[in-house]
Design an enzyme around this catalytic site. Structure first.
Site, PDB file in Angstrom:
ATOM      1  N   GLU A 305      49.862 -20.139 -40.860  1.00 50.74           N
ATOM      2  CA  GLU A 305      49.794 -18.669 -40.896  1.00 50.74           C
ATOM      3  C   GLU A 305      50.901 -18.066 -41.757  1.00 50.74           C
ATOM      4  OE1 GLU A 305      49.493 -16.852 -36.973  1.00 50.74           O
ATOM      5  OE2 GLU A 305      47.322 -16.963 -37.107  1.00 50.74           O
ATOM      6  N   HIS A 349      46.270 -45.633 -35.101  1.00 60.15           N
ATOM      7  CA  HIS A 349      44.951 -46.275 -35.047  1.00 60.15           C
ATOM      8  C   HIS A 349      43.876 -45.278 -35.468  1.00 60.15           C
ATOM      9  CE1 HIS A 349      46.643 -49.798 -32.920  1.00 60.15           C
ATOM     10  NE2 HIS A 349      47.561 -48.878 -32.622  1.00 60.15           N
ATOM     11  N   LYS A 457      37.886 -11.198 -37.195  1.00 61.94           N
ATOM     12  CA  LYS A 457      37.988 -10.096 -36.234  1.00 61.94           C
ATOM     13  C   LYS A 457      37.125  -8.922 -36.687  1.00 61.94           C
ATOM     14  CE  LYS A 457      42.805 -10.880 -34.927  1.00 61.94           C
ATOM     15  NZ  LYS A 457      44.125 -10.274 -34.978  1.00 61.94           N
TER      16      LYS A 457
HETATM   17  O1  PA5 Z   1      51.726 -15.339 -35.247  1.00 59.29           O
HETATM   18  C1  PA5 Z   1      51.004 -14.402 -34.970  1.00 59.29           C
HETATM   19  O2  PA5 Z   1      51.384 -13.218 -35.106  1.00 59.29           O
HETATM   20  C2  PA5 Z   1      49.633 -14.606 -34.384  1.00 59.29           C
HETATM   21  O3  PA5 Z   1      49.336 -15.955 -34.280  1.00 59.29           O
HETATM   22  C3  PA5 Z   1      49.540 -13.958 -33.023  1.00 59.29           C
HETATM   23  O4  PA5 Z   1      50.503 -14.520 -32.183  1.00 59.29           O
HETATM   24  C4  PA5 Z   1      48.157 -14.126 -32.386  1.00 59.29           C
HETATM   25  O5  PA5 Z   1      47.184 -13.637 -33.241  1.00 59.29           O
HETATM   26  C5  PA5 Z   1      48.077 -13.385 -31.059  1.00 59.29           C
HETATM   27  O6  PA5 Z   1      48.398 -12.045 -31.219  1.00 59.29           O
HETATM   28  P1  PA5 Z   1      48.822 -11.126 -30.020  1.00 59.29           P
HETATM   29  O7  PA5 Z   1      50.086 -11.619 -29.434  1.00 59.29           O
HETATM   30  O8  PA5 Z   1      48.981  -9.778 -30.643  1.00 59.29           O
HETATM   31  O9  PA5 Z   1      47.709 -11.146 -29.015  1.00 59.29           O
END
Ligand code: PA5
Length: 490
Positions: A305, A349, A457
């Protein structure tokens, strides 16, 4: 306290050759870029407004106020005393850090055996998928009166967490009645989002209902284990201060200017050179420890991410000297190494075959544990394994895996941790956070946003007729239909 160490011998050309290893010339060539990146990251970390605006407040988490920490520790211990089970709801950064801590710092089979839990509650994680079967199974088997619920969402808007909370609320209400809100605690943004509004409403009606802990401003989900994960640590009986002490030790190490004294920066620089110059685009993380597999999963999210980005970062500076980051949409770059999380010796493995003989397009990061909290010695006898211990064998297997990669000129490095203690684990996660932030600087991307996650989303909200969906989103979805032709499905 003994600190974790970073061994990068096998990333270098003297061990694996110039075609696949980092050379002294390459380190020299990148030195100016490294200095600029280091100075920039330091400036960001040292400026409070930059930290909060851009999302770097995580760098200050090891230095949190001791009083706040003690309060969280106390609250967690209280919950642990009062309930047999704690159900955590959250996804992504609001889940993976907790799961990593759970598996690393609790004994294996923690939920199964009370002798291992030593009075702390069983822990369950939900809201990290939309699979109906897991939530059904857990709610069918837990008793509402014995279960405390912690819901974690920074935005308070995430579908997976939202539907899990609604489902769990209904279940709790049916089980314990109108006062069910006393068994829920929310960790969310202090000011905004649907979860915060819900908390405020419930609190106004009854201060014991929907208690909450605030998320610190400027700490993004995946960088927030040392904030949103603290209550979980206290509930499972971990001393939060020990984890923070480890993170602090690593933060201090990572303040070093020279990459030869700064393990996280060295890690990032080597990975970056191998990615850019030698096509090592797959990042395999392989702890030789069952309990650290979830930490490898956590790092997979952090890397994917943070660095997997379509556009480079465009920085503008305000008259007051603060930075604003935007995406440079003039040019698509599509960068970022692809994470793969696995573990030794299990995946020797499996994935290891590809690591050794598949495309030479990856680096492998081992995590080697020097001392295990318990061991098993094989009975004496006359075969070559007689009298050997498991810990001896797993460490030898790790060394052997290094050898088999080096022999095939495959870059790899090892993070050596003295033992999986709260202190070492704190060091480890801070190491990965700092390395990711620095790699983001080298790639010139925004390591603190995740715009690519919005696509699915938007599509779901559009199909579900979520109120307030903009016309632009509707137009975009109509413009790019997915064609499903029957002849291509059989
Ligand atoms: O790193 C991030 O910001 C995301 O992975 C969020 O943690 C994830 O989308 C969950 O979001 P939220 O805490 O707003 O529910």
């Amino acid at each position: 306290m003994r600190d974790i160490k970073f061994d990068f011998n096998n990333m270098l050309s003297f061990n694996i050759g110039e075609k696949h290893g980092v050379t002294a010339d390459e380190l020299q060539q990148i030195s100016e870029t490294v200095t600029t990146a280091r100075q920039h990251l330091r400036k960001l970390i040292d400026t409070a407004l930059n930290r909060t605006n851009i999302g770097l407040e995580w760098a200050n988490l090891p230095f949190q106020d001791k009083k706040d920490i003690q309060e969280i520790q106390f609250l967690g211990e209280q919950i642990a005393c009062d309930y047999k089970n704690v159900l955590f709801l959250g996804i992504g950064g609001s889940y993976l850090g907790l799961k990593a801590a759970q598996d690393a710092l609790c004994p294996p089979y923690y939920n199964e055996f009370s002798s291992l839990r030593k009075g702390t509650p069983r822990i369950y994680f939900e809201g990290n998928n939309l699979d109906p079967e897991t939530i059904n199974a857990v709610l069918a088997n837990l008793k509402p009166s014995e279960t405390f619920v912690v819901v974690i969402s920074k935005s308070g808007e995430t579908t997976e967490t939202k539907v899990a909370l609604e489902t769990v609320e209904r279940w709790l209400k049916q089980g314990v009645g109108e006062k069910y809100g006393r068994q829920i605690l929310a960790i969310t943004d202090p000011e905004s989002g649907a979860l915060r509004s819900k908390v405020n409403q419930a609190q106004a009606a009854n201060p014991l209902s929907f208690r909450s802990l605030p998320l610190i401003k400027g700490v993004g989900g995946r960088y927030s284990e040392l904030n949103m994960g603290l209550l979980h640590l206290a509930i499972i009986g971990v001393k939060i201060e020990e984890v923070l002490a480890g993170a602090k030790a690593m933060a201090e190490k990572c303040a070093a200017e020279s990459i030869y004294e700064n393990p996280a920066y060295m890690y990032a620089v080597l990975q970056h050179i191998l990615y850019k110059n030698k096509n090592k685009s797959i990042a395999v993380t392989m702890p030789f420890s069952e309990g650290l597999k979830a930490t490898a999963d956590w790092y997979a999210q952090l890397l994917a991410e943070s660095l997997g980005k379509k556009y480079e970062r465009e920085i503008s500076v305000t008259a007051q000297g603060f930075e604003n980051w935007d995406h440079n949409k003039q040019q698509v770059v599509n960068v970022g190494r692809t994470p793969v999380a696995c573990r030794g010796t299990n995946d020797l493995h499996s994935i290891q075959q590809n690591n050794v003989e598949g495309e030479n397009n990856k680096t492998v990061t081992f995590i080697r544990v020097e001392n295990f909290s318990s061991d098993v010695k094989l009975p004496p006898g006359d075969n070559f394994l007689s009298g050997k211990s498991y810990s001896e064998l797993i460490k030898l297997a790790q060394e052997a895996t290094e050898w088999s990669l080096v022999k095939e000129q495959r870059p790899n490095c090892t993070i050596i941790i003295p033992e999986v203690s709260p202190y070492s684990w704190g060091e480890l996660i801070f190491f990965f956070e700092m390395a990711t932030a620095f790699e983001g600087e080298l790639l010139n991307v925004n390591a603190y946003d995740q715009p690519g996650v919005e696509g699915y989303k938007k599509y779901m909200y559009y199909k579900l007729d979520k109120p307030g969906i903009s016309k632009d989103i509707a137009r975009e979805i109509e413009k790019y239909p997915i064609w499903k032709k029957d002849e291509f499905i059989f």
